[in-house]
Scaffold this motif. Structure first.
Motif, PDB file in Angstrom:
ATOM      1  N   ILE A 156       1.974 -22.329 -17.978  1.00  0.00           N
ATOM      2  CA  ILE A 156       3.309 -21.904 -18.406  1.00  0.00           C
ATOM      3  C   ILE A 156       4.160 -21.634 -17.166  1.00  0.00           C
ATOM      4  O   ILE A 156       3.781 -20.843 -16.304  1.00  0.00           O
ATOM      5  CB  ILE A 156       3.225 -20.649 -19.297  1.00  0.00           C
ATOM      6  CG1 ILE A 156       2.416 -20.985 -20.555  1.00  0.00           C
ATOM      7  CG2 ILE A 156       4.625 -20.151 -19.652  1.00  0.00           C
ATOM      8  CD1 ILE A 156       2.135 -19.795 -21.445  1.00  0.00           C
ATOM      9  N   TRP A 157       5.277 -22.305 -17.129  1.00  0.00           N
ATOM     10  CA  TRP A 157       6.212 -22.126 -16.022  1.00  0.00           C
ATOM     11  C   TRP A 157       7.311 -21.198 -16.483  1.00  0.00           C
ATOM     12  O   TRP A 157       7.612 -21.095 -17.675  1.00  0.00           O
ATOM     13  CB  TRP A 157       6.830 -23.444 -15.609  1.00  0.00           C
ATOM     14  CG  TRP A 157       5.872 -24.422 -15.019  1.00  0.00           C
ATOM     15  CD1 TRP A 157       4.505 -24.402 -15.076  1.00  0.00           C
ATOM     16  CD2 TRP A 157       6.216 -25.584 -14.292  1.00  0.00           C
ATOM     17  NE1 TRP A 157       3.983 -25.472 -14.421  1.00  0.00           N
ATOM     18  CE2 TRP A 157       5.007 -26.226 -13.921  1.00  0.00           C
ATOM     19  CE3 TRP A 157       7.408 -26.154 -13.908  1.00  0.00           C
ATOM     20  CZ2 TRP A 157       4.993 -27.397 -13.188  1.00  0.00           C
ATOM     21  CZ3 TRP A 157       7.381 -27.327 -13.169  1.00  0.00           C
ATOM     22  CH2 TRP A 157       6.183 -27.932 -12.808  1.00  0.00           C
ATOM     23  N   GLY A 158       7.932 -20.552 -15.549  1.00  0.00           N
ATOM     24  CA  GLY A 158       9.053 -19.683 -15.885  1.00  0.00           C
ATOM     25  C   GLY A 158      10.216 -19.943 -14.946  1.00  0.00           C
ATOM     26  O   GLY A 158      10.082 -20.597 -13.917  1.00  0.00           O
ATOM     27  N   VAL A 159      11.340 -19.424 -15.299  1.00  0.00           N
ATOM     28  CA  VAL A 159      12.538 -19.494 -14.464  1.00  0.00           C
ATOM     29  C   VAL A 159      12.974 -18.074 -14.198  1.00  0.00           C
ATOM     30  O   VAL A 159      13.094 -17.272 -15.134  1.00  0.00           O
ATOM     31  CB  VAL A 159      13.665 -20.288 -15.174  1.00  0.00           C
ATOM     32  CG1 VAL A 159      14.948 -20.251 -14.364  1.00  0.00           C
ATOM     33  CG2 VAL A 159      13.226 -21.710 -15.447  1.00  0.00           C
ATOM     34  N   ARG A 160      13.177 -17.755 -12.949  1.00  0.00           N
ATOM     35  CA  ARG A 160      13.627 -16.418 -12.595  1.00  0.00           C
ATOM     36  C   ARG A 160      15.073 -16.514 -12.116  1.00  0.00           C
ATOM     37  O   ARG A 160      15.372 -17.244 -11.170  1.00  0.00           O
ATOM     38  CB  ARG A 160      12.759 -15.832 -11.485  1.00  0.00           C
ATOM     39  CG  ARG A 160      13.154 -14.414 -11.119  1.00  0.00           C
ATOM     40  CD  ARG A 160      12.276 -13.885 -10.039  1.00  0.00           C
ATOM     41  NE  ARG A 160      10.945 -13.754 -10.604  1.00  0.00           N
ATOM     42  CZ  ARG A 160      10.141 -12.744 -10.356  1.00  0.00           C
ATOM     43  NH1 ARG A 160      10.498 -11.808  -9.532  1.00  0.00           N
ATOM     44  NH2 ARG A 160       8.960 -12.689 -10.931  1.00  0.00           N
ATOM     45  N   LEU A 161      15.950 -15.819 -12.798  1.00  0.00           N
ATOM     46  CA  LEU A 161      17.357 -15.782 -12.414  1.00  0.00           C
ATOM     47  C   LEU A 161      17.598 -14.528 -11.584  1.00  0.00           C
ATOM     48  O   LEU A 161      17.153 -13.445 -11.948  1.00  0.00           O
ATOM     49  CB  LEU A 161      18.243 -15.791 -13.662  1.00  0.00           C
ATOM     50  CG  LEU A 161      18.051 -16.981 -14.609  1.00  0.00           C
ATOM     51  CD1 LEU A 161      18.926 -16.821 -15.832  1.00  0.00           C
ATOM     52  CD2 LEU A 161      18.344 -18.293 -13.911  1.00  0.00           C
TER      53      LEU A 161
END
Length: 169
Positions: A156-161
Motif C-alpha cells: 500500500i502506497w500513500g501520499v503525504r501532503l
C-alpha cells in the motif's frame, strides 16, 4: 507514519494471515455486487455450493450490462437471476435502475464496510471509505456463502501532503 485507511479496513476485516506485502490473507466480506454478465454463473455456483441463504450483510444482483439481444437468451438470464435472488435473499436491481457501481455506492455504500464485486468498477466504492475489491465469480459466490476471500496482502502506497492549502481551497 500512521496507518492508512486501507490498512485499517484490512485489519478490521482480517480473518487470517499477516498484513505483510505478498503474504496470503483472508478477509471477511460484508457486501457483494454482481451484474448480469457475471451473475448468472455466480448464482449457479451458489446452487452448486448448496447455499440456503446469502450470508453477507448485503448482496445485490444488478441487471445493467446485457440488456438487449436479438434472441431470448438475455431475458431468460434475467428471469433466472430474479428467481435466484428470491431464493437466496439477494437484492435484485432490474434493468433500467442504473449502472451497478454508482447505484451500489448511492444505495448501499457504507464507509468501513468490505465489498467484493464481479464488476471491473467495484473498486470505485473505495471512494466512500469502503474496502472494495474486484473478484471473479467463484470468489463472489464464496463471499455470498460467508466464506472469507483469500488474496495477497498488497503493498500500500500513500501520499503525504505538506504545507498549507491556499485560502480559496
Amino acid at each position: 507514519m500512521g496507518r492508512t485507511v486501507a490498512h485499517k479496513l484490512i485489519e478490521d476485516h482480517l480473518v487470517d494471515g499477516r498484513m505483510e506485502p505478498g503474504e496470503e490473507i483472508a478477509l471477511r466480506i460484508d457486501q457483494t455486487l454482481t451484474q448480469d454478465a457475471t451473475g448468472t454463473l455466480v448464482m449457479q455456483e451458489l446452487e452448486a455450493l448448496g447455499l440456503d441463504h446469502a450470508q453477507t450483510e448485503v448482496s445485490v444482483q444488478y441487471v445493467d450490462h446485457n440488456l438487449l439481444q436479438t434472441d431470448e437468451k438475455n431475458a431468460e438470464d434475467h428471469a433466472f437471476l430474479r428467481s435466484a435472488c428470491r431464493r437466496y435473499g439477494i437484492w435484485y436491481s432490474k434493468a433500467g435502475n442504473g449502472v451497478s457501481h454508482p447505484v451500489h455506492m448511492q444505495r448501499f455504500g457504507i464507509p468501513g464496510k468490505s465489498m467484493v464485486g464481479s464488476d471491473s468498477h467495484t473498486p470505485a466504492s473505495g471512494s466512500l471509505g469502503m474496502l472494495a475489491i474486484g473478484v471473479g465469480g467463484l470468489e463472489a459466490a464464496l463471499a455470498i456463502a460467508g466464506e472469507p476471500v483469500y488474496l495477497r496482502m498488497p503493498e500500500i502506497w500513500g501520499v503525504r501532503l505538506t504545507g498549507e492549502l491556499p485560502p480559496w481551497t
